[in-house]
Design an enzyme around this catalytic site. Structure first.
Site, PDB file in Angstrom:
ATOM      1  N   HIS A 302       0.851  -1.193   0.000  1.00 60.73           N
ATOM      2  CA  HIS A 302       0.000   0.000   0.000  1.00 60.73           C
ATOM      3  C   HIS A 302       0.884   1.238   0.000  1.00 60.73           C
ATOM      4  O   HIS A 302       1.940   1.266   0.609  1.00 60.73           O
ATOM      5  CB  HIS A 302      -0.896   0.006   1.252  1.00 60.73           C
ATOM      6  CG  HIS A 302      -2.080   0.887   1.138  1.00 60.73           C
ATOM      7  ND1 HIS A 302      -2.029   2.228   1.355  1.00 60.73           N
ATOM      8  CD2 HIS A 302      -3.354   0.606   0.772  1.00 60.73           C
ATOM      9  CE1 HIS A 302      -3.214   2.759   1.167  1.00 60.73           C
ATOM     10  NE2 HIS A 302      -4.049   1.799   0.809  1.00 60.73           N
ATOM     11  N   ASP A 359      -7.853  -5.456   0.020  1.00 65.01           N
ATOM     12  CA  ASP A 359      -8.277  -6.328  -1.093  1.00 65.01           C
ATOM     13  C   ASP A 359      -7.847  -7.777  -0.930  1.00 65.01           C
ATOM     14  O   ASP A 359      -8.262  -8.635  -1.725  1.00 65.01           O
ATOM     15  CB  ASP A 359      -7.696  -5.779  -2.405  1.00 65.01           C
ATOM     16  CG  ASP A 359      -8.275  -4.411  -2.726  1.00 65.01           C
ATOM     17  OD1 ASP A 359      -7.490  -3.464  -2.911  1.00 65.01           O
ATOM     18  OD2 ASP A 359      -9.514  -4.282  -2.736  1.00 65.01           O
TER      19      ASP A 359
HETATM   20  C1  SDX Z   1      -6.238  -0.020  -2.860  1.00 70.18           C
HETATM   21  O1  SDX Z   1      -4.572   4.512  -2.006  1.00 70.18           O
HETATM   22  C2  SDX Z   1      -5.456   3.853  -1.395  1.00 70.18           C
HETATM   23  O2  SDX Z   1      -5.829   4.183  -0.287  1.00 70.18           O
HETATM   24  C3  SDX Z   1      -6.024   2.674  -2.149  1.00 70.18           C
HETATM   25  C4  SDX Z   1      -7.010   1.831  -1.374  1.00 70.18           C
HETATM   26  C5  SDX Z   1      -8.279   2.580  -1.104  1.00 70.18           C
HETATM   27  O3  SDX Z   1      -9.009   2.190  -0.181  1.00 70.18           O
HETATM   28  O4  SDX Z   1      -8.614   3.494  -1.895  1.00 70.18           O
HETATM   29  O5  SDX Z   1      -6.445   1.431  -0.130  1.00 70.18           O
HETATM   30  C6  SDX Z   1      -7.394   0.586  -2.158  1.00 70.18           C
HETATM   31  O6  SDX Z   1      -6.009   0.303  -3.997  1.00 70.18           O
HETATM   32  C7  SDX Z   1      -5.334  -0.954  -2.114  1.00 70.18           C
HETATM   33  C8  SDX Z   1      -4.091  -1.409  -2.955  1.00 70.18           C
HETATM   34  C9  SDX Z   1      -4.555  -2.505  -3.910  1.00 70.18           C
HETATM   35  N1  SDX Z   1      -3.511  -2.852  -4.858  1.00 70.18           N
HETATM   36  C10 SDX Z   1      -2.846  -4.005  -4.773  1.00 70.18           C
HETATM   37  O7  SDX Z   1      -2.989  -4.822  -3.859  1.00 70.18           O
HETATM   38  C11 SDX Z   1      -1.914  -4.273  -5.951  1.00 70.18           C
HETATM   39  C12 SDX Z   1      -0.574  -4.822  -5.437  1.00 70.18           C
HETATM   40  N2  SDX Z   1       0.114  -3.775  -4.702  1.00 70.18           N
HETATM   41  C13 SDX Z   1       0.877  -2.854  -5.425  1.00 70.18           C
HETATM   42  O8  SDX Z   1       0.994  -2.835  -6.767  1.00 70.18           O
HETATM   43  C14 SDX Z   1       1.467  -1.698  -4.638  1.00 70.18           C
HETATM   44  O9  SDX Z   1       1.761  -2.140  -3.377  1.00 70.18           O
HETATM   45  C15 SDX Z   1       0.598  -0.468  -4.574  1.00 70.18           C
HETATM   46  C16 SDX Z   1       0.214  -0.003  -5.923  1.00 70.18           C
HETATM   47  C17 SDX Z   1      -0.619  -0.746  -3.772  1.00 70.18           C
HETATM   48  C18 SDX Z   1       1.407   0.635  -3.876  1.00 70.18           C
HETATM   49  O10 SDX Z   1       2.487   0.874  -4.689  1.00 70.18           O
HETATM   50  P1  SDX Z   1       3.498   2.102  -4.354  1.00 70.18           P
HETATM   51  O11 SDX Z   1       3.160   2.783  -3.102  1.00 70.18           O
HETATM   52  O12 SDX Z   1       3.608   2.953  -5.570  1.00 70.18           O
HETATM   53  O13 SDX Z   1       4.802   1.335  -4.052  1.00 70.18           O
HETATM   54  P2  SDX Z   1       5.788   0.812  -5.149  1.00 70.18           P
HETATM   55  O14 SDX Z   1       5.039   0.255  -6.325  1.00 70.18           O
HETATM   56  O15 SDX Z   1       6.789   1.891  -5.409  1.00 70.18           O
HETATM   57  O16 SDX Z   1       6.469  -0.422  -4.382  1.00 70.18           O
HETATM   58  C19 SDX Z   1       7.513  -0.196  -3.447  1.00 70.18           C
HETATM   59  C20 SDX Z   1       8.382  -1.435  -3.557  1.00 70.18           C
HETATM   60  C21 SDX Z   1       8.755  -1.764  -5.008  1.00 70.18           C
HETATM   61  O17 SDX Z   1      10.001  -2.425  -4.980  1.00 70.18           O
HETATM   62  P3  SDX Z   1      11.340  -1.546  -5.330  1.00 70.18           P
HETATM   63  O18 SDX Z   1      11.130  -1.012  -6.745  1.00 70.18           O
HETATM   64  O19 SDX Z   1      11.399  -0.460  -4.302  1.00 70.18           O
HETATM   65  O20 SDX Z   1      12.469  -2.578  -5.245  1.00 70.18           O
HETATM   66  O21 SDX Z   1       7.630  -2.574  -3.075  1.00 70.18           O
HETATM   67  C22 SDX Z   1       7.452  -3.508  -4.151  1.00 70.18           C
HETATM   68  C23 SDX Z   1       7.696  -2.761  -5.446  1.00 70.18           C
HETATM   69  O22 SDX Z   1       8.190  -3.643  -6.437  1.00 70.18           O
HETATM   70  N3  SDX Z   1       6.051  -3.959  -4.058  1.00 70.18           N
HETATM   71  C24 SDX Z   1       5.645  -5.217  -4.193  1.00 70.18           C
HETATM   72  C25 SDX Z   1       4.254  -5.192  -3.988  1.00 70.18           C
HETATM   73  N4  SDX Z   1       3.855  -3.938  -3.759  1.00 70.18           N
HETATM   74  C26 SDX Z   1       4.975  -3.176  -3.806  1.00 70.18           C
HETATM   75  N5  SDX Z   1       6.332  -6.359  -4.466  1.00 70.18           N
HETATM   76  C27 SDX Z   1       5.579  -7.496  -4.538  1.00 70.18           C
HETATM   77  N6  SDX Z   1       4.231  -7.546  -4.345  1.00 70.18           N
HETATM   78  C28 SDX Z   1       3.542  -6.417  -4.070  1.00 70.18           C
HETATM   79  N7  SDX Z   1       2.216  -6.478  -3.885  1.00 70.18           N
END
Ligand code: SDX
Length: 424
Positions: A302, A359
């Site tokens: 998140h 989720d």
């Molecule tokens: C919702 O914003 C909100 O409040 C949203 C929400 C709401 O109620 O409105 O809470 C609802 O959208 C919840 C999130 C649902 N999405 C997912 O579950 C999809 C999987 N998660 C991600 O893609 C990710 O965690 C996000 C999009 C939710 C957040 O991404 P960020 O904050 O932009 O973080 P990032 O993509 O920069 O990740 C940071 C690091 C990265 O690694 P590095 O490049 O730093 O080496 O963490 C890794 C990412 O690769 N990472 C993950 C991961 N999520 C982040 N690695 C593996 N699995 C994951 N799920």
């Protein structure tokens, strides 16, 4: 709410404090003073507005709606009361709640013409494609509540959107399974009415199961609002141009559909089903950690929570309660539990502070209730409508708000002369 300043070069900018949470630096004059923009793709360090609706402490895993914790609201409140709270700022009295609920109930029908829109979609259209189209089309029907400068029209539009979303979502589901639409039944609760419109048929009475009704109502509460997330920011940006509320909510639905946002609940259950058995969990954890593999654990991580999403805690508890009451189980839930345990023991997830979000478990319970995965994000949109509407109203009445228009760091070609075709 204002104390101190922050210096940037020769200039000083006002430091503002909220009631809780990080301070902000008011940089509205930065470009005029310095000729420079800030650079913050994804807005990881940017506050777009002041808001009194929802507060999230991502490090502590805290979520408050108008000061009340999501845990207490999920346990002790109901979706109509939380909707009133988000819209009006205070918990309602019994009379206020009754009046609000009656008003919403009386707006649950949609214009009969709207049913024609569904006929234009293929039966296998994704419910979110239908929701985008049909909700945007509400602008073509309710002209008496599209003037955003008229407070009375804003209230009616807000009530119409909250009231009609369950009807439209249920119609999207019915259309996909080839069953007739059911009209709302005003004798039922907001959530009970939605369950009947979704799972009832004209051929026999539908009895709302109170356990399912309570679980669904709690799921709606968990999805009601969440600060300035992507879809809420979309609604605010659309609203900042003066677009009518129906069009703004349709824009929010479009943004929520993405798998990185509201589409994650559908993607998370599909992922859990693909894993299928606990012995395959290490394979998927390895893929999630592999930089060369675009796969991510859906329902994990998140932007704000760097601790456990408090909504996921309630969701997991609700799964256990409903499964026990329904005397059902689902191997997918066992996979989810073990996936969480293994991931949270893994340094990769610990270092990056990746925890289950709202989720991760929601699909397990929605599937048990009988929804196809394609409906999961439509349910998220149904519940989030009250948050989008409350945030839209707050934006419209915020004296600081103006049309949103970010700038950029330009990296394209500088000015150059046109070259005629025969010279190229
Ligand atoms: C919702 O914003 C909100 O409040 C949203 C929400 C709401 O109620 O409105 O809470 C609802 O959208 C919840 C999130 C649902 N999405 C997912 O579950 C999809 C999987 N998660 C991600 O893609 C990710 O965690 C996000 C999009 C939710 C957040 O991404 P960020 O904050 O932009 O973080 P990032 O993509 O920069 O990740 C940071 C690091 C990265 O690694 P590095 O490049 O730093 O080496 O963490 C890794 C990412 O690769 N990472 C993950 C991961 N999520 C982040 N690695 C593996 N699995 C994951 N799920």
């Amino acid at each position: 709410m204002t104390d101190g300043t922050v210096s940037f070069g020769d200039h000083r900018y006002k430091r503002m404090s909220g009631s809780v949470g990080p301070d902000v630096v008011d940089i509205r004059k930065l470009y005029a003073d310095t000729g420079m923009f800030t650079y913050d793709p994804g807005f990881t360090s940017t506050a777009s507005c002041q808001s009194a609706l929802t507060y999230i402490d991502g490090d502590e895993g805290v979520l408050l709606h108008r000061g009340y914790t999501i845990g207490e609201l999920a346990e002790q409140s109901n979706f109509m009361e939380v909707s009133y709270l988000l819209l009006n700022g205070e918990l309602p009295s019994a009379a206020e709640l009754n009046r609000f609920t009656t008003t919403i109930t009386r707006h649950t029908m949609v214009n009969e013409q709207l049913a024609q829109f569904f006929r234009g979609f293929r039966r296998d259209a994704h419910p979110m494609a239908i929701m985008c189209g049909v909700v945007g089309a509400l602008s073509a029907f309710y002209h008496d509540s599209t003037d955003i400068h008229d407070p009375a029209q804003r209230v009616i539009a807000s009530h119409r959107l909250i009231a009609k979303m369950p009807t439209i979502a249920a119609m999207a589901y019915k259309y996909s399974v080839g069953q007739p639409f059911l009209y709302p039944d005003n004798s039922l609760s907001y959530t009970g009415n939605f369950l009947r419109m979704t799972f009832g048929v004209p051929a026999e009475p539908y009895v709302v199961d109170p356990i399912i009704e309570r679980a669904m109502d709690r799921i709606f509460i968990l999805h009601a609002d969440h600060e300035q997330n992507a879809s809420t920011s979309t609604v605010r940006l659309a609203g900042s141009s003066g677009a009518n509320p129906f069009a703004c909510i349709a824009a929010g639905i479009a943004c929520l559909w993405g798998p990185a946002h509201g589409g994650a609940n559908e993607a998370a259950l599909n992922m859990l089903r693909e894993i299928g058995h606990p012995e395959r969990i290490p394979e998927f954890i390895a893929r999630a950690k592999d930089k060369n593999d675009p796969f991510r654990l859906m329902g994990f991580g998140h932007r704000v929570y760097k601790n456990y999403d408090p909504r996921a805690t309630v969701m997991q508890k609700t799964v256990r309660e409903v499964f026990a009451a329904m005397k059902v189980s689902d191997p997918v839930f066992d996979v989810a539990i073990q996936l969480e345990e293994l991931a949270l023991k893994d340094d990769y997830f610990a270092e990056k502070k990746l925890f289950p979000n709202v989720d991760f478990y929601s699909g397990v319970i929605l599937s048990a209730i009988g929804f196809p995965t394609s409906m999961f994000t439509a349910l998220f949109a149904l519940a989030r409508t009250v948050g989008w509407v409350a945030q839209w109203n707050e934006m419209i009445t915020d004296p600081d708000q103006k049309i949103g228009r970010p700038r950029q760091l330009y990296t394209g070609p500088t000015a150059r002369p046109y070259v005629a075709l025969d010279q190229r």
